[in-house]
Design an enzyme around this catalytic site. Structure first.
Site, PDB file in Angstrom:
ATOM      1  N   ASP A 156       0.748  -1.182   0.077  1.00 53.73           N
ATOM      2  CA  ASP A 156      -0.022  -0.034  -0.014  1.00 53.73           C
ATOM      3  C   ASP A 156       1.042   1.241  -0.070  1.00 53.73           C
ATOM      4  OD1 ASP A 156      -2.342   1.583  -0.128  1.00 53.73           O
ATOM      5  OD2 ASP A 156      -3.152   0.245   1.617  1.00 53.73           O
ATOM      6  N   ASP A 217     -10.871   2.777  -2.967  1.00 49.14           N
ATOM      7  CA  ASP A 217     -11.433   1.447  -2.285  1.00 49.14           C
ATOM      8  C   ASP A 217     -12.963   1.186  -2.528  1.00 49.14           C
ATOM      9  OD1 ASP A 217      -8.807   1.720  -1.242  1.00 49.14           O
ATOM     10  OD2 ASP A 217      -9.523   2.083   0.967  1.00 49.14           O
TER      11      ASP A 217
HETATM   12  C1  GLA Z   1      -5.867   1.465   2.004  1.00 52.93           C
HETATM   13  C2  GLA Z   1      -6.123   0.466   0.794  1.00 52.93           C
HETATM   14  C3  GLA Z   1      -7.342  -0.620   1.384  1.00 52.93           C
HETATM   15  C4  GLA Z   1      -6.846  -1.536   2.434  1.00 52.93           C
HETATM   16  C5  GLA Z   1      -6.605  -0.326   3.568  1.00 52.93           C
HETATM   17  C6  GLA Z   1      -5.986  -0.992   4.729  1.00 52.93           C
HETATM   18  O1  GLA Z   1      -7.030   2.376   1.863  1.00 52.93           O
HETATM   19  O2  GLA Z   1      -6.683   1.010  -0.257  1.00 52.93           O
HETATM   20  O3  GLA Z   1      -7.514  -1.638   0.201  1.00 52.93           O
HETATM   21  O4  GLA Z   1      -5.648  -1.978   2.256  1.00 52.93           O
HETATM   22  O5  GLA Z   1      -5.628   0.745   3.083  1.00 52.93           O
HETATM   23  O6  GLA Z   1      -5.820   0.081   5.941  1.00 52.93           O
END
Ligand code: GLA
Length: 400
Positions: A156, A217
């Site tokens: 990430d 997300d």
């Molecule tokens: C980000 C990512 C998500 C998830 C969260 C975890 O928002 O895009 O897919 O992994 O972090 O904290």
């Protein structure tokens, strides 16, 4: 002249690419984040918290309930698995209360059932949930994951300098290569660049990552699913071409089997993720999934489109009011076509799409409905079908 050639070869920087030979078709499996989030309360919620029990349960269900048999292979841990501090040697460590036997034990367990284990890290100082990130620790973390028997890493990008990503994500690729263990590499790099208004270099991303997130997300809502579909349709010229065997655009997890989608909307997500050649990573509770959701997720005819060996991402070829047509070229000259009706009311409706729109040059095609599992007959000049509101009809067409 010879000297010039020699000098040019010497001065051309050696570009290393991801050499793991993995994901010749989009990866399939399960990822905890959308459904289970950063629930670390194993005292009050031992069944749903991010801990050993959840992953062992999911591994059991993946292996026993037919998911593994149709290609779902990865069981992936997302954020919030580690302690807030590294150990004395600077290594990440799983929270021992929630993962009493450690991560290697889970990887061994997944492998014993013919499955694979994935884990989550972050390119910056901290993960999005505030756990230690891999900044200044890329080699150590790659090595730790390899020693644990990890098969996939999602890296990430929270708490980092987005302008460093063009250099930093490839550095992790090299660190993974150097471990000698084949580890699928999932990058969040382009999504952070998009969000910061930086132009994304998809050529560079595709040689460094097996898959990469392009967009925000996913949430457990139809709005979120259609938001992603719209981004994929509106921006397809930007990145659809970058997909191919070994490297895929990732529109985020499947939420089929969660709380928000109707039966038709669930089929729509599955159909479009197949058109996108998207990784199929479910984020749901396989311990209590409905038979309808399970049937959609296990649909082998739709999965075959997703996993088509040509590896070409499909495109939106028509958007007219609340009606869309999506088309994906498949191997052996066949086509997958999705008619998508986005009305939020009313009844099912008849639609017709011309061969011209579908770019079909054959005089006739046969069509097979991939959700009804039924041959629909031969079509000439156009294809027509009735589609439910917020639903799809998905067919495979074979030229005659
Ligand atoms: C980000 C990512 C998500 C998830 C969260 C975890 O928002 O895009 O897919 O992994 O972090 O904290």
């Amino acid at each position: 002249m010879l000297m010039t050639c020699f000098l040019m070869i010497l001065l051309t920087p050696f570009v290393e690419s991801l050499n793991n030979g993995l994901t010749l078709t989009p990866p399939m499996g399960w990822l905890d984040w959308e459904r289970f989030r950063c629930n670390i309360d194993c005292t009050n919620d031992p069944v749903n918290c991010i801990g050993e029990k959840l992953f062992m349960d999911i591994i059991d269900h993946m292996a026993a309930d037919g998911f593994k048999d149709v290609g779902y292979e990865q069981v992936n841990i997302d954020d919030c698995w580690s302690l807030k501090e590294r150990d004395a040697q600077g290594r990440l460590q799983a929270d021992p209360k929630r993962f009493p036997h450690g991560i290697k034990y889970l990887a061994d367990y997944a492998h014993s059932k013919g499955l694979k284990l994935g884990i989550y890290g972050d390119f910056g100082t901290h993960t999005c949930g505030g756990y230690p990130g891999s900044e200044d620790h890329l080699q150590t973390d790659a090595q730790t994951f390899a020693e644990w028997g990890i098969d996939m890493l999602k890296l990430d990008g929270c708490n980092s300098r987005v302008q460093d990503m063009d250099v930093g994500y490839p550095a992790m690729m090299r660190a993974l290569n150097a471990t000698g263990r084949p580890i699928i590499y999932s990058c969040s790099w382009p999504d952070y660049q998009r969000a910061s208004g930086i132009k994304v270099n998809y050529t560079n991303i595709a040689i460094n990552c097996n898959l990469w997130r392009n967009y925000a997300d996913i949430q457990d809502s139809w709005d979120s699913v259609t938001g992603i579909i719209d981004y994929y349709g509106n921006s397809q010229d930007l990145f659809a071409w970058a997909a191919g065997p070994g490297h895929w655009n990732d529109p985020d997890m499947l939420i089929v089997g969660d709380f928000s989608l109707s039966y038709d909307q669930s089929k729509a997500q599955m159909a479009l993720w197949a058109i996108f050649a998207a990784p199929l990573l479910m984020s749901n509770d396989l311990r209590k999934i409905s038979p309808e959701a399970k049937e959609i997720l296990l649909n082998q005819e739709v999965i075959a489109v997703n996993q088509d060996p040509l590896g070409k991402q499909g495109l939106r070829v028509l958007k007219s009011g609340n009606f869309e047509v999506w088309r994906r070229e498949l191997s052996e000259k066949s086509l997958a076509v999705v008619l998508f009706y986005r009305a939020t009311g009313g009844s099912d409706k008849e639609f017709s799409v011309s061969f011209k729109t579908l770019n079909i040059t054959a005089a006739a095609v046969t069509a097979r409905d991939l959700f009804a599992h039924k041959d629909l007959g031969t079509f000439k000049e156009s294809f027509d079908a009735r589609v439910n509101p917020s639903g799809v009809v998905m067919v495979k067409m074979t030229p005659q």
